[in-house]
Design a protein around this motif. Structure first.
Motif, short mmCIF file in Angstrom:
data_model
loop_
_atom_site.label_atom_id
_atom_site.label_comp_id
_atom_site.label_asym_id
_atom_site.label_seq_id
_atom_site.Cartn_x
_atom_site.Cartn_y
_atom_site.Cartn_z
N ARG A 265 44.43 44.58 -14.73
CA ARG A 265 44.05 44.43 -13.33
C ARG A 265 42.89 45.36 -12.96
O ARG A 265 42.04 45.00 -12.12
N TYR A 266 42.83 46.51 -13.57
CA TYR A 266 41.71 47.43 -13.32
C TYR A 266 40.40 46.79 -13.79
O TYR A 266 39.38 46.85 -13.09
N LYS A 267 40.43 46.16 -14.95
CA LYS A 267 39.24 45.48 -15.47
C LYS A 267 38.82 44.33 -14.55
O LYS A 267 37.63 43.99 -14.46
N GLN A 268 39.78 43.74 -13.88
CA GLN A 268 39.49 42.64 -12.96
C GLN A 268 38.92 43.13 -11.63
O GLN A 268 38.43 42.33 -10.84
N ARG A 271 41.69 48.33 -7.50
CA ARG A 271 41.62 49.78 -7.48
C ARG A 271 42.79 50.44 -6.75
O ARG A 271 42.95 51.64 -6.78
N VAL A 272 43.59 49.63 -6.08
CA VAL A 272 44.78 50.15 -5.40
C VAL A 272 45.99 49.37 -5.90
O VAL A 272 45.99 48.13 -5.88
N PHE A 273 47.00 50.08 -6.37
CA PHE A 273 48.19 49.47 -6.93
C PHE A 273 49.41 49.90 -6.12
O PHE A 273 49.67 51.10 -5.97
N PRO A 299 39.75 57.07 -15.16
CA PRO A 299 38.96 58.17 -14.59
C PRO A 299 39.66 58.75 -13.36
O PRO A 299 40.29 58.02 -12.58
N GLN A 300 39.54 60.05 -13.18
CA GLN A 300 40.17 60.70 -12.04
C GLN A 300 39.54 60.22 -10.73
O GLN A 300 38.33 60.02 -10.64
N ASN A 301 40.39 60.01 -9.73
CA ASN A 301 39.97 59.62 -8.38
C ASN A 301 39.36 58.22 -8.31
O ASN A 301 38.71 57.87 -7.32
N LYS A 302 39.53 57.40 -9.35
CA LYS A 302 39.00 56.05 -9.33
C LYS A 302 40.07 54.99 -9.06
O LYS A 302 39.78 53.81 -8.95
N ILE A 303 41.29 55.45 -8.96
CA ILE A 303 42.41 54.53 -8.80
C ILE A 303 43.42 55.17 -7.84
O ILE A 303 43.55 56.40 -7.79
N ILE A 327 47.79 61.20 -10.58
CA ILE A 327 47.32 59.84 -10.89
C ILE A 327 46.80 59.11 -9.66
O ILE A 327 46.24 58.02 -9.78
N GLY A 328 47.01 59.68 -8.46
CA GLY A 328 46.43 59.04 -7.29
C GLY A 328 47.39 58.67 -6.19
O GLY A 328 47.02 57.97 -5.25
#
Length: 536
Positions: A265-268, A271-273, A299-303, A327-328
């Motif tokens: 899903r990140y590749k798609q 960014r919010v799970f 990456p930190q702070n990207k998710i 992890i966010g």
């Protein structure tokens, strides 16, 4: 063969806009694509992105007019307008007919919205007379009542993937519906409910198929949002919860399987799970392992991660909270229910106030935004007990999430009442304040609910001061805060609560001053989200 799966519109005082992704329907579509690839499946969401329109208050809720008498733009507002959220029923039916389906499935997740689903089914039948299947949490709790509708041909209760696929096989074959597990059907003017059987192993289900929606269809703070479930069901036996009617056995996926889904899903572009589990952290070591793998992978702070359905504080510890922060995770939604241990025991809830306090202390140190949920109006709880919980939470660095109790079909506590009827299903919503007992009145619950709004309003002030100084000397350019302070002054000096319409103050006569007085006379201080204190 073509199957249309539908998320219907709803009608209520409010909606939860950010929790509309039809993940259950997406699981069904993915399973059909895997096991019956010759069948075309399309999901139509008639709730999201259709706006809202004001409609008349249903007659069953007329008693609420005295409680919600006028529009209110103050910080302590409750409700006033009643809305239709989503597409018009007739327009939705016409859209469905244009798809030329052979079969239609309609989701009924919440008991309070079963009427909207049946109304849509009725309109569909007028323009598209094909079989309609109903499923979802409410159907799992009350399958026979939905099957008895003339607009519904079949119901699936419990987990739906395998029963739906077996039903579709019968549609393609000999139509021996009695062989389909978890199925309700009609024959010779009689209703039949087939026995339940196990679903496919959770781990073997394909990832939800969201191909009918754009990446930006569901968002959180303008970022693509994806719902993820690492488990189904809950091992606890809380009497007010109906989750076991759909998921009687707790089952979970492997850490590796979950991580792979997040990577895909990140590749798609997501960014919010949002973890939608009923008990996300029950296997605490597995959750720690998942967090560590996410730290290595992304990456930190990207998710960003959320758990809007709540997290059981019983299955948290200091190490896991630290990992979740890394992890966010920024927010914690924690369900306290009550600070009265006897109430927790009566609900068969294994949680303790001591554990809750420990988690709050750690969460505060890690700078989580925390909301703690209290149930107002549990049938066996007294006003004094509810006030004690409210005082306890007022002194913690958390916002208070008040949840007014309602009878959830399929819950153990509902069995203590007379058999539920359709009106009870409709009233299964917090805003209805439907339950009164010998311990409390509707006015009591209404007053307690507004008191939580007052406390949360005071928790926003990042200063150490007294309530008296705040009311007399605080100055701000924020109009809404000024309105709130003026209403509080009126409440304290006149012993009356007011709404503010934008033009005038209107007395809310159903608010009980006595409840407010009992609360604030015992309160002593309120702790803000940042740890500051307002002394009473």
């Amino acid at each position: 063969m073509k199957l249309i799966l539908i998320q219907p519109p709803i009608q209520d005082f409010y909606e939860t806009k950010i929790r509309l992704q039809p993940i259950g329907l997406a699981y069904l579509k993915a399973a059909i694509k895997k096991f019956l690839p010759n069948i075309t499946v399309k999901i139509l969401d008639f709730h999201q992105n259709f706006g809202r329109k004001t409609i008349s208050l249903p007659s069953e809720l007329n008693y609420l007019r005295e409680f919600y008498p006028c529009p209110d733009i103050s910080p302590f507002c409750t409700f006033y307008h009643y809305y239709h959220f989503g597409a018009d029923f007739k327009q939705a039916a016409e859209k469905i007919a244009q798809e030329n389906p052979d079969i239609i499935g309609i989701s009924i997740l919440f008991s309070s919205y079963f009427r909207e689903a049946l109304t849509l089914a009725k309109e569909i039948k007028k323009v598209c007379p094909v079989p309609i299947i109903a499923g979802g949490s409410h159907v799992s709790a009350e399958p026979l009542s939905i099957l008895q509708s003339p607009w519904i041909d079949f119901v699936i209760y419990g987990e739906g993937e395998k029963p739906l696929i077996e039903l579709l096989k019968q549609f393609q074959g000999n139509k021996q519906f009695e062989q389909v597990p978890n199925l309700g059907f009609k024959k010779n003017n009689k209703f039949f409910l087939n026995p339940k059987k196990p679903n496919y192993p959770f781990e073997e289900l394909p990832l939800p198929d969201l191909s009918d929606f754009s990446l930006n269809n569901y968002q959180f703070q303008k970022k693509p949002l994806y719902f993820i479930t690492t488990s189904r069901g809950c091992p606890h036996q809380c009497t007010f919860c109906s989750a076991k009617s759909t998921f009687p056995i707790y089952k979970k996926r492997s850490v590796e399987n979950i991580l792979e889904e997040i990577k895909i899903r990140y590749k798609q572009g997501y960014r919010v799970f949002d973890f939608e589990d009923d008990n996300l952290t029950f296997f605490i070591d597995d959750m720690k392992k998942l967090c560590k793998l996410i730290i290595k992978e992304f990456p930190q702070n990207k998710i960003r991660f959320l758990a809007m359905n709540g997290i059981s504080y019983l299955h948290l510890d200091n190490d896991l909270l630290l990992l979740m922060k890394k992890i966010g995770f920024t927010d914690l939604n924690l369900s306290l229910v009550s600070s009265d241990e006897s109430v927790l025991r009566s609900c068969h809830r294994p949680h303790t106030v001591k554990k809750f306090t420990q988690i709050i202390q750690t969460g505060f140190k890690l700078k989580f935004n925390m909301t703690a949920y209290q149930i107002l109006g549990l049938p066996h709880e007294s006003i004094s007990s509810m006030l004690t919980t409210l005082i306890f939470l007022a002194r913690q660095p958390v916002l208070i999430g008040p949840s007014i109790f309602y009878l959830a079909p399929g819950s153990k506590i509902a069995c203590q009442f007379s058999p539920l009827k359709e009106k009870d299903f409709f009233l299964a919503r917090s805003s209805a304040m439907a339950i009164e007992t010998k311990h409390f009145s509707r006015e009591d619950i209404y007053s307690l609910f507004i008191c939580t709004r007052i406390i949360n309003f005071l928790k926003q002030f990042d200063i150490n001061t007294s309530l008296n100084n705040l009311l007399l000397s605080h100055k701000t350019s924020n109009k809404r805060i000024n309105i709130g302070l003026e209403i509080l002054r009126k409440l304290i000096y006149e012993k009356k609560l007011h709404a503010y319409t934008g033009k005038q103050f209107v007395e809310l006569k159903k608010f009980k001053w006595e409840i407010f007085y009992k609360l604030f006379s015992r309160l002593k201080f309120i702790t803000s989200k940042t740890g500051q204190k307002i002394f009473i």
